[in-house]
Enzyme design. Sequence first.
Site, mmCIF file in Angstrom:
data_model
loop_
_atom_site.group_PDB
_atom_site.id
_atom_site.type_symbol
_atom_site.label_atom_id
_atom_site.label_comp_id
_atom_site.label_asym_id
_atom_site.label_seq_id
_atom_site.Cartn_x
_atom_site.Cartn_y
_atom_site.Cartn_z
ATOM 1 N N GLY A 183 0.818 -1.207 0.000
ATOM 2 C CA GLY A 183 0.000 0.000 0.000
ATOM 3 C C GLY A 183 0.848 1.251 0.000
ATOM 4 N N GLY A 184 0.304 2.284 0.651
ATOM 5 C CA GLY A 184 0.988 3.571 0.687
ATOM 6 C C GLY A 184 2.356 3.517 1.330
ATOM 7 N N GLY A 418 22.681 11.683 -31.118
ATOM 8 C CA GLY A 418 22.208 12.322 -29.895
ATOM 9 C C GLY A 418 22.654 11.604 -28.640
ATOM 10 N N ALA A 419 22.849 10.287 -28.721
ATOM 11 C CA ALA A 419 23.295 9.536 -27.552
ATOM 12 C C ALA A 419 24.686 9.999 -27.113
ATOM 13 C CB ALA A 419 23.288 8.037 -27.842
#
Length: 528
Positions: A183-184, A418-419
Amino acid sequence: MPVVQESTTGEPADARGRMAELLELRDQVRRGPSDKATEAQHAKGKLTARERIELLLDEGSFHEVEPLRRHRAQGFGLEAKKPYTDGVITGWGTVHGRTVFVYAHDFRIFGGALGEAHAQKIHKIMDKAIAAGAPLVSLNDGAGARIQEGVTALAGYGGIFQRNTKASGVIPQISVMLGPCAGGAAYSPALTDFVFMVRETSQMFITGPDVVQAVTGEKISQNGLGGADVHSSVSGVAHFAYDDEQSCIEEVRYLLSMLPQNNREMPPATPADDPVARRCEALLDLVPADGNRPYDMHKVIEEIVDHGEYLEIHERWATNVIVALARIDGHVVGLIANQPQSLAGVLDINASEKAARFVQMCDAFNIPLITLLDVPGFLPGVDQEHGGIIRHGAKLLYAYCNATVPRISLILRKAYGGAYIVMDSQSIGADLTYAWPTNEIAVMGAEGAANVIFRRDINGAEDPDAMRAQKIKEYKSELMHPYYAAERGLVDDVIDPSETREVLAAALAMLRTKHADLPSRKHGNPPM
């Protein structure tokens, strides 16, 4: 032994009597709720909270805070059960002689579930860690919010999350998962710098297997849904996974030895007993000149760092990029390296996220960055584009551009498109950029470039294959020779691979006093 004097009311009448009462109470707190509860914990293959703290901290260094704390809740039978510590042990001690704060859920008490008093103890120790400027380690083994206390338990988690965020980038935060976390409650580890897990006994998930089956019809076990192997290799939630608690906690100690106490300090240096000028002749043979042949980047790292020792982070997730902490000349460095053995070392969504988070962590805690490049580009594909490779790749670009620690990049072989720019090129602020004579820096590979630039020549030739081979050779000789970038000032020097360790050590020594300021702002808005 002196006789304890009692008053007519049955209470101790003097200080000695009060001390005997206190010692008995302390002993009761240390023993825990019952021998049966301890045996049940051990039967699951798990240590008790105090046994875990003893493994984590230097012997005899633990100072407990609020051991006598008890809850004040009423209803649902809670008023009749008020154990000391309220299911969490908090305090501080030392690891390798340096102060560390810790809290550990005691599963024997309320299943380690968090109530109001339990949460307040954690809040207090977190506040002390932030104020003292020392790392915080949480040993997690709890069943979530204490349902009987209602919304006050949920508010307790909110206070933890708020402090996790406040401490982020200020002190190292390490979450060690030694039991369930559902859960949280799972959001606190996700907010920390590092997450450790133990196979079979620790799990993390937002909704458990029963809920998943009820909603989706999918049937899965707890470990299959949120076990250590899942989170260390599939989701990337966990940075480390181990087979037992002892080895897990020992590695936490090792990690702490590589980190500073806080963001105002440098990482701890050790005596440099591995010669800085040690030649790395093996590097001349480890990396093939042929860009299509793979090799293991781990072996390159082993040659460069002190004694070949390093701590790899996220070892089993996004394996096409390696991130690790190591030492060069006794000083801690962060290593980011493409791994040609996995997906040819391309950058994809997961690799970009993994490297970006590591760069941010190193920058927050004053750890210099060394980037080892052998990257053919970003991974092409519909799933990558639809999954947001532009957005995720920008995370890595942002992290590097935002980093003010010393930054050194070394191009071993391929550095395309771009890498290449994203992997800490000189154009985005690397302090020093070196290359081996085997480097190939270009917009794209020679084959692809030749097909684009010389399409008409190739298509119109009597022998297209021969013409293509000729144009590829021409492109390589003109734009991809090892000294092209150096001639244009985009590489500071082309170095002998066997001298890599010496060159890096000298560069790190020069940059140790680097000071760089970012523009005044509340905070940036990085791509998400």
